[in-house]
Design a protein around this motif. Structure first.
Motif, mmCIF file in Angstrom:
data_model
loop_
_atom_site.group_PDB
_atom_site.id
_atom_site.type_symbol
_atom_site.label_atom_id
_atom_site.label_comp_id
_atom_site.label_asym_id
_atom_site.label_seq_id
_atom_site.Cartn_x
_atom_site.Cartn_y
_atom_site.Cartn_z
ATOM 1 N N TYR A 33 0.864 -1.435 -0.112
ATOM 2 C CA TYR A 33 -0.011 -0.009 -0.084
ATOM 3 C C TYR A 33 0.869 1.210 -0.026
ATOM 4 N N THR A 63 -6.987 2.013 -8.031
ATOM 5 C CA THR A 63 -7.288 2.912 -6.950
ATOM 6 C C THR A 63 -8.529 3.705 -6.980
ATOM 7 N N TYR A 69 -3.095 4.080 -3.040
ATOM 8 C CA TYR A 69 -3.451 3.028 -3.463
ATOM 9 C C TYR A 69 -3.714 2.258 -2.014
ATOM 10 N N ASN A 78 -8.479 -2.945 -0.588
ATOM 11 C CA ASN A 78 -8.308 -2.517 -1.696
ATOM 12 C C ASN A 78 -6.636 -1.996 -1.620
#
Length: 364
Positions: A33, A63, A69, A78
């Motif tokens: 991330y 994203t 992200y 995510n």
């Protein structure tokens, strides 16, 4: 029913045999991330980030926020999940941002979670490598020929300025807002310093920051305390600089970082024999409590990790044997001896007189 069971058993045995023959035991994924920029600007929402190992795609994510992200807060999801096999441990991961190779690479580590900011140049997209039979892994080396490093520069090159790299975190004066998740995880590092720039406090990304009631912390302040308002220091201790970090009672896990930066003149006032320390004031007990600190004379900085906010003071103590103003007492070179008693002097006179009288009588 028995036929179905038999078919399932055959398929299962086939999968086990195939895995054993290929030595491709699945490994725990490597999770990433962080931030993402394109040509120095935050990548827009909808940017596709792809990870590859040995020319084979092994993870992808799109994203939902500009410039990032996912985040340190796992609950937001995510994240970029990179899947590989156990025999690919140590292999180099190459990242693509909308099909353009990022400047950064990483080494696959089963089960790891890594914060990695990705930067990519603008321009036409480079086709993302796909699986090619016989391409094989890269054995942990850099796919760009950088000799195993994480840089995409050529062999033997040193650090080169990258205009696409993200800017350094902004430093605020006096107060700043914190961007946190619903559970208090700091999503962007924040540094707040005093107006005279002597003191500063940094809240790193990934820190769980909460107020005294356990709610996510939304704002942080840092200011110098006026000397007249500083609580009395312990005997033999001099408070050089006191900082008020707020809100009082806020907690940090892992700790925030407190930094004092002194000028050459301020450093000279302390003296070579002084011992520097950092203390925090406990309002409940009304006492100062010392915490661990690191002193760097080369940069004239003192740093300490703080788990909660209060008043923090940079202080120093001087050993009693070299206390300021102490002077060694010495006896004068011509110091007179002890006084001669009067009675002893009279006795000497009487003895001398008696001796003289005795001598006179003998001569007659």
């Amino acid at each position: 029913m028995k036929i179905r069971h038999g078919i399932a058993l055959v398929l299962l045995l086939g999968l086990v045999a195939g895995a054993a023959a290929g030595d491709a035991t699945p490994a725990l994924p490597h999770v990433f991330y962080g931030g993402v920029t394109i040509a120095g600007s935050p990548a827009p929402a909808g940017t596709v980030i792809t990870a590859t190992i040995g020319g084979t795609e092994c993870g992808s994510v799109q994203t939902t926020n500009a410039g990032r992200y996912s985040s340190p807060d796992e609950s937001l999801g995510n994240r970029l999940i990179v899947m590989a096999t156990s025999d690919q441990a140590g292999a180099t991961i190459t990242f693509y941002v909308n099909g353009v190779a990022a400047h950064e690479t990483a080494t696959f580590a089963s089960g790891a979670v890594t914060a990695l900011d990705l930067t990519a140049a603008a321009g036409e997209s480079t086709p993302t490598p796909t699986s090619t039979p016989g391409s094989g892994g890269n054995g942990g080396g850099s796919v760009s020929g950088g000799g195993g490093g994480s840089s995409s520069q050529g062999p033997g090159s040193e650090f080169t300025y990258n205009p696409d790299a993200p800017a350094a975190p902004e430093v605020f004066t006096g107060r700043a807002s914190l961007t946190t998740s619903t559970v208090g995880v700091v999503l962007e590092q924040v540094t707040i310093r005093t107006e005279n720039e002597i003191g500063a406090v940094t809240i790193p990304e990934g820190t769980v920051a909460r107020d005294r009631d356990g709610n996510p912390l939304g704002e942080v302040t840092c200011s110098e305390v006026a000397p007249a308002e500083v609580p009395p220091a312990p005997p033999g201790t001099t408070v050089a600089i006191a900082l008020s970090c707020g809100p009082a009672g806020a907690t940090f896990d892992p700790p925030a970082v407190l930094t004092y930066t002194l000028s050459a003149e301020e450093w000279a006032k302390i003296g070579e024999d002084a011992t520097l320390s950092v203390m925090w004031y406990n309002p409940e007990s009304g006492e100062w409590q010392e915490i661990a600190a690191t002193v760097d004379p080369a940069t004239r900085t003192i740093t300490a990790e703080v788990e909660h906010f209060s008043i923090y003071a940079l202080a120093w103590t001087i050993p009693e044997t070299v206390a300021a103003g102490a002077e060694e007492t010495r006896a004068p070179a011509t110091e007179p001896g002890p006084a001669f008693p009067t009675w002893a002097l009279a006795l000497v006179v009487v003895l001398i007189a008696a001796l003289a009288a005795f001598l006179l009588m003998r001569r007659k």
